[in-house]
Design a protein around this motif. Structure first.
Motif, mmCIF file in Angstrom:
data_model
loop_
_atom_site.group_PDB
_atom_site.id
_atom_site.type_symbol
_atom_site.label_atom_id
_atom_site.label_comp_id
_atom_site.label_asym_id
_atom_site.label_seq_id
_atom_site.Cartn_x
_atom_site.Cartn_y
_atom_site.Cartn_z
ATOM 1 N N LEU A 57 0.864 -1.177 0.000
ATOM 2 C CA LEU A 57 0.000 0.000 0.000
ATOM 3 C C LEU A 57 0.901 1.229 0.000
ATOM 4 O O LEU A 57 1.873 1.296 0.756
ATOM 5 C CB LEU A 57 -0.880 0.038 1.258
ATOM 6 N N ASP A 58 0.541 2.167 -0.858
ATOM 7 C CA ASP A 58 1.182 3.473 -0.831
ATOM 8 C C ASP A 58 0.147 4.470 -0.348
ATOM 9 O O ASP A 58 -0.920 4.589 -0.941
ATOM 10 C CB ASP A 58 1.669 3.864 -2.230
ATOM 11 N N ALA A 59 0.472 5.140 0.729
ATOM 12 C CA ALA A 59 -0.475 6.093 1.305
ATOM 13 C C ALA A 59 0.207 7.439 1.481
ATOM 14 O O ALA A 59 1.335 7.505 1.968
ATOM 15 C CB ALA A 59 -0.972 5.588 2.656
ATOM 16 N N THR A 60 -0.462 8.478 1.065
ATOM 17 C CA THR A 60 0.053 9.832 1.254
ATOM 18 C C THR A 60 -0.950 10.620 2.082
ATOM 19 O O THR A 60 -2.146 10.607 1.801
ATOM 20 C CB THR A 60 0.272 10.528 -0.113
ATOM 21 N N PHE A 61 -0.444 11.253 3.128
ATOM 22 C CA PHE A 61 -1.268 12.073 4.016
ATOM 23 C C PHE A 61 -0.687 13.481 3.986
ATOM 24 O O PHE A 61 0.496 13.659 4.261
ATOM 25 C CB PHE A 61 -1.202 11.559 5.455
ATOM 26 N N ILE A 62 -1.511 14.439 3.683
ATOM 27 C CA ILE A 62 -1.038 15.824 3.647
ATOM 28 C C ILE A 62 -1.800 16.647 4.679
ATOM 29 O O ILE A 62 -3.037 16.681 4.665
ATOM 30 C CB ILE A 62 -1.202 16.437 2.246
ATOM 31 N N TYR A 63 -1.048 17.257 5.561
ATOM 32 C CA TYR A 63 -1.620 18.149 6.571
ATOM 33 C C TYR A 63 -1.221 19.576 6.232
ATOM 34 O O TYR A 63 -0.096 19.820 5.773
ATOM 35 C CB TYR A 63 -1.064 17.825 7.962
ATOM 36 N N THR A 64 -2.117 20.490 6.507
ATOM 37 C CA THR A 64 -1.791 21.901 6.411
ATOM 38 C C THR A 64 -1.648 22.419 7.840
ATOM 39 O O THR A 64 -2.539 22.193 8.669
ATOM 40 C CB THR A 64 -2.913 22.672 5.676
ATOM 41 N N CYS A 65 -0.519 23.048 8.117
ATOM 42 C CA CYS A 65 -0.245 23.501 9.478
ATOM 43 C C CYS A 65 -0.171 25.020 9.549
ATOM 44 O O CYS A 65 0.596 25.644 8.807
ATOM 45 C CB CYS A 65 1.075 22.904 9.970
ATOM 46 N N GLY A 66 -0.962 25.587 10.452
ATOM 47 C CA GLY A 66 -0.978 27.042 10.609
ATOM 48 C C GLY A 66 0.289 27.564 11.271
ATOM 49 O O GLY A 66 0.748 28.667 10.963
ATOM 50 N N LYS A 67 0.858 26.791 12.198
ATOM 51 C CA LYS A 67 2.051 27.245 12.919
ATOM 52 C C LYS A 67 3.073 26.111 12.940
ATOM 53 O O LYS A 67 3.268 25.436 13.956
ATOM 54 C CB LYS A 67 1.686 27.644 14.345
ATOM 55 N N VAL A 68 3.694 25.920 11.801
ATOM 56 C CA VAL A 68 4.590 24.770 11.666
ATOM 57 C C VAL A 68 5.785 24.872 12.631
ATOM 58 O O VAL A 68 6.379 23.862 13.013
ATOM 59 C CB VAL A 68 5.025 24.616 10.189
ATOM 60 N N GLN A 69 6.115 26.096 13.054
ATOM 61 C CA GLN A 69 7.220 26.267 14.012
ATOM 62 C C GLN A 69 6.870 25.656 15.371
ATOM 63 O O GLN A 69 7.759 25.417 16.189
ATOM 64 C CB GLN A 69 7.611 27.750 14.149
ATOM 65 N N GLN A 70 5.599 25.402 15.593
ATOM 66 C CA GLN A 70 5.164 24.764 16.843
ATOM 67 C C GLN A 70 5.081 23.238 16.718
ATOM 68 O O GLN A 70 4.614 22.548 17.626
ATOM 69 C CB GLN A 70 3.785 25.290 17.260
ATOM 70 N N LEU A 71 5.542 22.730 15.617
ATOM 71 C CA LEU A 71 5.502 21.286 15.409
ATOM 72 C C LEU A 71 6.717 20.657 16.087
ATOM 73 O O LEU A 71 7.703 20.296 15.471
ATOM 74 C CB LEU A 71 5.491 20.984 13.896
ATOM 75 N N HIS A 72 6.622 20.536 17.393
ATOM 76 C CA HIS A 72 7.757 20.048 18.177
ATOM 77 C C HIS A 72 7.914 18.526 18.089
ATOM 78 O O HIS A 72 8.982 18.001 18.287
ATOM 79 C CB HIS A 72 7.592 20.455 19.640
ATOM 80 N N TYR A 73 6.828 17.865 17.828
ATOM 81 C CA TYR A 73 6.877 16.405 17.726
ATOM 82 C C TYR A 73 5.732 15.918 16.854
ATOM 83 O O TYR A 73 4.787 16.666 16.565
ATOM 84 C CB TYR A 73 6.780 15.757 19.117
ATOM 85 N N ILE A 74 5.843 14.675 16.455
ATOM 86 C CA ILE A 74 4.744 14.011 15.742
ATOM 87 C C ILE A 74 4.554 12.649 16.400
ATOM 88 O O ILE A 74 5.513 11.875 16.527
ATOM 89 C CB ILE A 74 5.076 13.804 14.247
ATOM 90 N N ASP A 75 3.362 12.385 16.838
ATOM 91 C CA ASP A 75 3.054 11.056 17.348
ATOM 92 C C ASP A 75 2.482 10.210 16.212
ATOM 93 O O ASP A 75 1.720 10.713 15.376
ATOM 94 C CB ASP A 75 2.048 11.130 18.501
ATOM 95 N N VAL A 76 2.858 8.942 16.214
ATOM 96 C CA VAL A 76 2.462 8.054 15.117
ATOM 97 C C VAL A 76 1.719 6.829 15.662
ATOM 98 O O VAL A 76 2.278 5.731 15.750
ATOM 99 C CB VAL A 76 3.703 7.636 14.290
ATOM 100 N N PRO A 77 0.462 7.010 16.075
ATOM 101 C CA PRO A 77 -0.312 5.855 16.557
ATOM 102 C C PRO A 77 -0.552 4.806 15.484
ATOM 103 O O PRO A 77 -0.999 3.696 15.802
ATOM 104 C CB PRO A 77 -1.631 6.493 17.036
ATOM 105 N N LEU A 78 -0.216 5.130 14.265
ATOM 106 C CA LEU A 78 -0.305 4.141 13.179
ATOM 107 C C LEU A 78 0.320 2.806 13.570
ATOM 108 O O LEU A 78 -0.219 1.736 13.265
ATOM 109 C CB LEU A 78 0.434 4.712 11.953
ATOM 110 N N VAL A 79 1.459 2.867 14.264
ATOM 111 C CA VAL A 79 2.180 1.632 14.586
ATOM 112 C C VAL A 79 1.509 0.818 15.693
ATOM 113 O O VAL A 79 1.818 -0.362 15.858
ATOM 114 C CB VAL A 79 3.663 1.899 14.955
ATOM 115 N N THR A 80 0.616 1.447 16.441
ATOM 116 C CA THR A 80 -0.135 0.663 17.425
ATOM 117 C C THR A 80 -1.531 0.313 16.902
ATOM 118 O O THR A 80 -2.102 -0.714 17.262
ATOM 119 C CB THR A 80 -0.258 1.425 18.765
ATOM 120 N N THR A 81 -2.047 1.173 16.018
ATOM 121 C CA THR A 81 -3.347 0.884 15.401
ATOM 122 C C THR A 81 -3.258 -0.373 14.540
ATOM 123 O O THR A 81 -4.145 -1.217 14.564
ATOM 124 C CB THR A 81 -3.787 2.079 14.535
#
Ligand SMILES: [Zn+2]
Length: 219
Positions: A163-187
């Motif tokens: 499967l090839d999956a692309t997810f695109i998010y638009t971020c209003g304050k990308v400088q505040q993107l201190h981390y990304i959680d990836v529940p994908l791996v537990t889902t």
């Protein structure tokens, strides 16, 4: 077109395809596409993901064996198979089910694109593919698609699929993107190792995620 690119380039079986000139063409265009196209082998349990952070956009490009998500890789042949594919698509398309970003970064999920070469697009929640085989009419395409799949099954009865999956998010304050959680791996418990490569405006890094490691710390 991009679907075919991934298919031909990433599925080793496809190099045995009779469409040699097309394979060559697609392989060449994949090389030009750069590091976003991973070349990792198809190993069950392992998935790869490229993450790109630019001024306002956060993009995830996931490449994974279908077995990691639904437990099988054949073209759905029963209602149960089809429902498993629909359920997978629903989970992947649900905001915050695959990825969670800090509220302060004001990211919203804008686009999800799912593609798997042996899965009907509608089961993945995508519009039916058109002109994949350069047929104008949908009916022609369906017939052709069937015969192609049929032939493929005979030649490669044990073929794997991704499967090839692309997810695109638009971020209003990308400088505040201190981390990304990836529940994908537990889902999706079939993913035991998710190899990620992250490119931001400031740096480039690689992180391996798993059931016990679901956060990518960016700052
Ligand atoms: Zn497989």
């Amino acid at each position: 077109m991009p679907v075919l690119q991934h298919y031909f380039f990433r599925d080793g079986h496809m190099f045995k395809s009779t469409h040699t000139p097309i394979v060559t063409l697609f392989a060449a265009s994949c090389l030009l596409a750069g590091p976003a196209i991973a070349h990792e082998a198809h190993v069950h349990g392992v998935a790869n993901m490229d993450i790109t952070v630019d001024a306002q956009q956060l993009t995830f490009q996931l490449h994974t064996p279908l077995a990691n998500l639904i437990g099988f890789e054949h073209t759905p042949s029963t209602d149960r198979d089809r429902q498993a594919v629909r359920d997978m698509a629903t989970r992947l398309r649900t905001p915050n089910a695959a990825f969670v970003t800090p509220a302060g970064a004001a990211c919203t999920l804008s686009t999800v694109t799912l593609a798997a070469d042996n899965m009907p697009a509608d089961l993945l929640g995508e519009a039916p593919k058109k002109e994949v085989h350069q047929h104008g009419k949908k009916d022609d395409h369906d017939k052709h698609g069937h015969s192609h799949d049929h032939q493929h099954d005979h030649k490669h009865a044990q073929a794997h699929a991704d499967l090839d999956a692309t997810f695109i998010y638009t971020c209003g304050k990308v400088q505040q993107l201190h981390y990304i959680d990836v529940p994908l791996v537990t889902t999706f418990k079939g993913i035991t190792r998710l190899e990620t490569q992250i490119v931001t405006q400031e740096r480039q890094m690689a992180v391996t995620l798993g059931a016990n490691t679901t956060r990518i710390q960016l700052k």
